[in-house]
Design an enzyme around this catalytic site. Structure first.
Site, mmCIF file in Angstrom:
data_model
loop_
_atom_site.group_PDB
_atom_site.id
_atom_site.type_symbol
_atom_site.label_atom_id
_atom_site.label_comp_id
_atom_site.label_asym_id
_atom_site.label_seq_id
_atom_site.Cartn_x
_atom_site.Cartn_y
_atom_site.Cartn_z
ATOM 1 C CG HIS A 288 -1.941 -1.088 1.206
ATOM 2 N ND1 HIS A 288 -2.865 -1.261 0.202
ATOM 3 C CD2 HIS A 288 -2.149 -2.114 2.084
ATOM 4 C CE1 HIS A 288 -3.618 -2.317 0.459
ATOM 5 N NE2 HIS A 288 -3.204 -2.861 1.583
ATOM 6 C CG ASP A 419 -8.029 -5.804 2.168
ATOM 7 O OD1 ASP A 419 -8.489 -4.684 1.895
ATOM 8 O OD2 ASP A 419 -6.884 -6.149 1.891
#
Length: 502
Positions: A288, A419
């Site tokens: 990320h 997630d």
């Protein structure tokens, strides 16, 4: 509370009792033997008498309920048995005959072993000279006690200079096989024998002192120094030598591993900061943010030098993402979005050396402190020390959790809470009933296959984190550099804004 401690002479009768109570592939064997001490004479007592420094017991409020026994040098131990142990027993137990027969009782088979002990094959005893036996009564199973005993014993024989350890287990004892694999042992190739031949496992060890001595010897020889090299008392004694995976050791001992996420920090100092905070590991997030491989490698090397475990959260399931950072010093990888058995197997294929996988051999490197080792030793040791984490981040992954946990070579199932909750349509609602069911299903799968469970994303909720610990979670991402900076910074600004100006 279960205490792992060194053997005491008063524990000998407990060893005999536990050996019989687990003598049928882990099950009670008291009805199978006429002589209740016979199996203990072979598999437990000789270690307590001849090698007490490598005998440890597990004791709870009910007394001693488990043990691990073994010897650091199998060849030496076999020789001592012939001189110091078998002769007295041979006077007590007669030799049934020259060849075993199918109609023999177990007492007769065990008596035959006393008179005709087998020798461990050279292809096993030479690369893996130490050997062990471990047994737990049912009340201590499933509580991490076996892992703690194993860690204590491996540390002891490593300190004695053992370069590897082996053991044998019945092919039908699937529970034990799962346990040994979870502890890092790998199945050894051994000449085929007819059933009921045991399955042999080996584990490579790199003793810090032995590594230093060998390096010293090699230098002496290169200089052409005459005579035998001497051991120097000032040899460095590192409490956590480069190469040993601190987080994996903690997990094997049943302890909680706390990991700090590295998201935006770009200098190696972050490893030292994490260690100063008390974290066991860091994970470098390469999924990320734009952190480069070179930067990640520098952070990994810094972590290795101060004894915390560097783990990389790679950007994809692509094999090169994981293997390159492992070659650069990471001791573990978190592979995202592992939802199927095929994807889990692909992780193992790329990140484990043969026979478990097909990772490309690169020789010694930062994860080994560049120690001089043969390629075979490097492969075995890194297979043992590398922590492979499969991130479960979709409902499909949770459905397949049991099958993923069964994949040999996967060490830990890690729920990516952010997630997963997002995929479920309940972003950030970690306490939601469906999320709790996912945690429970993953914990059950990990426990059933001797694997560990980890969780990420759950922060600043001690009550919920305690529930996860009781569920079986042993790896927790406690927070990230960005989160800690924002939290402390916002609190400080809030206090200062509230201060009067005059």
């Amino acid at each position: 509370m279960v205490e792992i401690r060194a053997f005491r002479p008063a524990d000998l009768e407990d060893l005999y009792h536990i050996c019989l109570a687990t003598g049928a592939g882990g099950d009670e064997a008291s009805t199978l033997y006429l002589d209740p001490k016979l199996v203990g004479h072979v598999y437990a007592a000789p270690y307590a008498v001849l090698s007490p420094r490598t005998v440890f017991v597990a004791e709870d409020g009910q007394g001693v309920g488990g043990y691990i026994v073994g010897a650091p040098d199998t060849r030496d131990f076999e020789a001592r048995l012939e001189v110091e142990w078998w002769p007295d027993l041979r006077r007590l137990y007669r030799d049934p005959s020259a060849q075993p027969r199918a109609d023999w009782s177990l007492d007769e088979f065990m008596s035959y072993r006393i008179h005709h002990p087998s020798r461990t094959a050279s292809e096993i005893a030479e690369p893996y000279p130490a050997h062990l036996h471990i047994n737990l009564l049912p009340r201590l199973r499933g509580r991490g006690v076996g892992r703690r005993l194993m860690e204590r014993w491996l540390g002891a024989v490593r300190d004695m200079g053992a370069r590897g350890a082996h053991l044998a287990v019945g092919a039908a004892n699937r529970r034990a096989i799962r346990f040994y694999r979870a502890c890092g042992f790998h199945q050894l190739e051994h000449p085929a024998r007819p059933p009921p031949a045991p399955v042999w496992f080996g584990l490579g060890l790199v003793p810090a002192a032995a590594a230093w001595v060998e390096t010293s010897i090699a230098r002496d020889r290169q200089r052409g120094d005459a005579g035998a090299p001497t051991l120097r008392k000032e040899a460095p004694a590192m409490s956590n030598p480069v190469g040993e995976n601190h987080a994996k050791r903690q997990l094997a001992a049943g302890e909680l591993v706390l990991c700090m996420g590295v998201n935006q920090m770009r200098t190696p100092n972050i490893a030292m900061i994490a260690a100063a905070c008390g974290f066991d590991a860091i994970y470098i997030d390469l999924e990320h943010n734009p952190t480069s491989l070179e930067t990640a490698a520098a952070i990994c090397v810094a972590a290795l030098g101060i004894g915390i475990t560097p783990i990389a959260r790679v950007s994809s399931r692509d094999a090169h993402d994981a293997t390159r950072i492992l070659d650069c010093g990471a001791q573990g990888v978190m592979v995202p979005h592992v939802s199927t058995v095929a994807e889990a197997r692909a992780v193992v294929e790329s990140c484990r050396y043969p026979p478990q996988g097909h990772r490309s051999a690169s020789g010694s490197g930062p994860a080994l402190g560049y120690a001089a080792r043969s390629q075979g030793e490097i492969n075995n040791f890194l297979n043992q020390q590398t922590l492979l984490i499969a991130m479960l981040e979709t409902p499909e992954a949770i459905e397949n959790a049991d099958a993923i946990a069964a994949v040999d070579g996967i060490d830990l199932l890690h729920i990516g809470s952010s997630d997963l909750s997002t995929e479920m349509g309940i972003p950030g609602q970690y306490n939601h009933a469906r999320m709790r069911q996912a945690y429970e299903a993953t914990a059950k799968a990990a426990r059933a296959h001797g694997k560990w469970m980890g969780v990420g994303g759950v922060r600043e909720d001690l009550e919920f984190q305690t529930w996860l610990l009781q569920l079986g979670m042993r790896y927790l991402t406690g927070g990230s550099d960005v989160g800690y900076i924002l939290s402390a910074g916002r609190a400080d600004v809030k206090r200062l804004r509230a201060a009067p100006l005059s």
